[in-house]
Write a protein that holds these residues in place. Structure first.
Motif: not given
Lengths: 275, 265
Positions: A93-98, A145-146, A151-157
């Motif tokens: 997603f474009q926005a944070d979705a974590l 805390q990121m 956060r984008k990397r996390l979303a990618l993973a």
């Protein structure tokens, strides 16, 4: 694997109308008569002026939104809203979705958890993915805390760990600064090169689109957005997104596609100014 | 540390002011016509203090305090649990919420303390009429917060979880509940106070046990010192309960950014 007929993703004659907010105004047509095919292993970018219904198109492909008319086929099978979302697709997603209440690692393995993978196995896979996106050792941090890039990397993973056959990306890097963004684009290309998923990448940034894709589709300004241009990008791979921008072939393509896009961008700008 | 000293200083000054103004014969009477009247109406701090000490030393307070705390705890637990459950249900079911909407609004705007006498008739003068009053007060605070919390879950978060393959149950467990919990905890501080109000008001209106009963008895004999002692004990208990909620909150909500800690890389 049994090869089925049809492209990875086939949007046929899609129209999306949204109900009017009040009785006096017309219903809003976001997307009109759009047909778009994505071959297996193809990286397709869709560019268009802001607010032209790019995200609507992606939501249709994801099965999150049912089109007013038209059909979506995934590897030759009809996508029906009754059967839920597009299970073969991952969506960034474009926005944070974590999930802010989960640590990094727990966010990454959320999809495995939903599928009932035993926790020990999920954690092992999760750690491996954290390493692949360069977040090894950050698994116990919470998203707040990121940094934005982390956060984008996390979303990618989180998306790639499920190994989706189709990757849908909605301006995933638009919120990042230029340097981080180019790093992330290179990382995305490297990850994509490993197993060549089919990718539908939405962006308003033409340079990003050309640098990443095999094909760039230009959308008209809304309302009633439809594709008005389809350009093949035959730049050699592997590419480095920051270097490829300087090559003459890139600049030629950019000039050509921009000529098609320019008028639509101006139209969208005029319309926004009028409102 | 300096803050603590300043806080204690404020308390000391207040008590001193209270003492000076009420001690018979210390300051010539300027409002009342006799110099023991101020002590009669406002009590005297040292006497209040000794009442409290006496209560705890003799153990007289414990059964009363136990009853009041039990009523508070039960009212709080039942009210919070039902508020959470019904809040989740109505927030996730638009039809049910549309039907129930006027009734929820009605019950919420009603001054629910007026229900206390009815509860006394329904549930008797034991603890349950007080628990019922506490529940009606606590329920709505928690309910509205949960309802709001679920409604304000970011659509992105839900879409993302759905794309990751979450079923309806998994959505509830891993998105709606945790998201609502932060709102619930914000409301629990209020809810503890209201559960206390329910218990004490219930005891005022008719009871044979509880700190509210002690205060009522003392009022009947114009024993202002005991009234103040009761108020003091209740306040201390409310503060203790509130800090307990705070501790639990910090335990469960470690994921929330604290001030000055956001965006740290």
């Amino acid at each position: 694997m049994t090869p089925k007929e049809g492209p990875a993703l086939a949007l046929a004659d899609i129209t999306c109308r949204f109900a009017a907010r009040d009785a006096t105004s017309e219903p809003y047509t976001a997307v009109a008569n759009t047909t778009l095919n994505i071959a297996r292993g193809e990286f397709v970018s869709v560019v268009g002026p802001t607010g032209c219904g790019k995200s609507t198109l992606l939501n249709v492909a994801a099965g999150l939104l049912e089109p007013s008319t038209g059909t979506v086929e995934v590897f030759g099978e009809r996508l029906l809203s009754a059967h839920g979302v597009n299970r073969r697709a991952g969506y960034m997603f474009q926005a944070d979705a974590l999930m802010p209440w989960r640590t990094g690692i727990d966010n990454v393995i959320a999809g495995l958890e939903f599928r009932g993978v035993p926790r020990a196995e999920a954690l092992a896979q999760g750690e491996a993915w954290l390493r692949r996106v360069g977040l090894a050792g950050f698994g116990d941090r919470y998203p707040h805390q990121m940094s934005g890039g982390m956060r984008k990397r996390l979303a990618l993973a989180q998306t790639l760990i499920l190994s989706p056959d189709i990757l849908l990306m909605d301006e995933p890097f638009s919120a990042l600064d230029v340097q981080t963004r180019q790093l992330m684009e290179n990382e995305l290309l490297a990850l994509w090169a490993e197993d060549r998923k089919s990718v539908l990448f939405i962006t308003h940034d033409l340079e990003e689109a050309i640098a990443l894709s095999d094909r760039v589709v230009v959308l008209s300004a809304g309302p009633g957005t439809r594709p008005i241009g389809d350009f093949k990008v035959d730049l050699p791979r592997p590419r480095d997104v920051s270097e490829i921008r300087m090559t003459p072939a890139f600049l030629d393509l950019h000039r050509e596609i921009w000529a098609a896009m320019k008028e639509e961008v101006l139209k969208a700008y005029q319309r926004q100014k009028a409102v | 540390m300096k803050l603590r000293i300043a806080q204690l200083l404020v308390l000391g000054l207040l008590v001193l002011f209270w003492y000076v103004m009420t001690k018979p014969g210390l300051v010539p009477p300027f409002y009342f016509d006799k110099d023991n009247r101020a002590a009669f109406f406002f009590g005297e701090p040292q006497k209040v203090f000794w009442v409290v000490v006496d209560w705890f030393l003799s153990g007289e307070i414990f059964p009363h305090l136990g009853i009041t705390l039990l009523e508070t705890a039960l009212g709080f637990a039942i009210g919070a649990a039902s508020g959470l459950g019904i809040g989740l249900w109505l927030a996730l079911s638009p039809t049910a919420s549309a039907i129930m909407d006027p009734y929820i609004k009605g019950f919420n705007s009603m001054p629910r303390v007026v229900l206390a006498p009815i509860f006394a008739v329904w549930f008797g003068l034991g603890i349950w009429s007080k628990v019922a009053l506490g529940v009606t007060l606590v329920f709505f605070v928690v309910f509205f917060n949960v309802y709001q919390g679920v409604r304000e879950v970011s659509p992105n978060l839900i879409a993302n979880a759905r794309m990751l393959g979450a079923s309806k149950r998994q959505l509830l467990r891993s998105i709606y509940l945790p998201s609502a919990m932060s709102w619930v905890f914000a409301s629990l501080h209020n809810a503890v106070g209201l559960a206390f109000v329910g218990a004490v008001v219930g005891e005022y209106l008719g009871s044979s046990m509880g700190v509210g009963y002690l205060i009522l008895q003392a009022e009947g004999t114009f024993d202002i010192n005991t009234v103040f002692a009761g108020i003091l004990v209740l306040t201390a208990c409310a503060l203790a309960l509130d800090s307990l909620v705070g501790t639990v909150e910090r335990r469960l909500m470690t994921w929330q950014p604290k001030a000055g800690q956001t965006e740290k890389v």
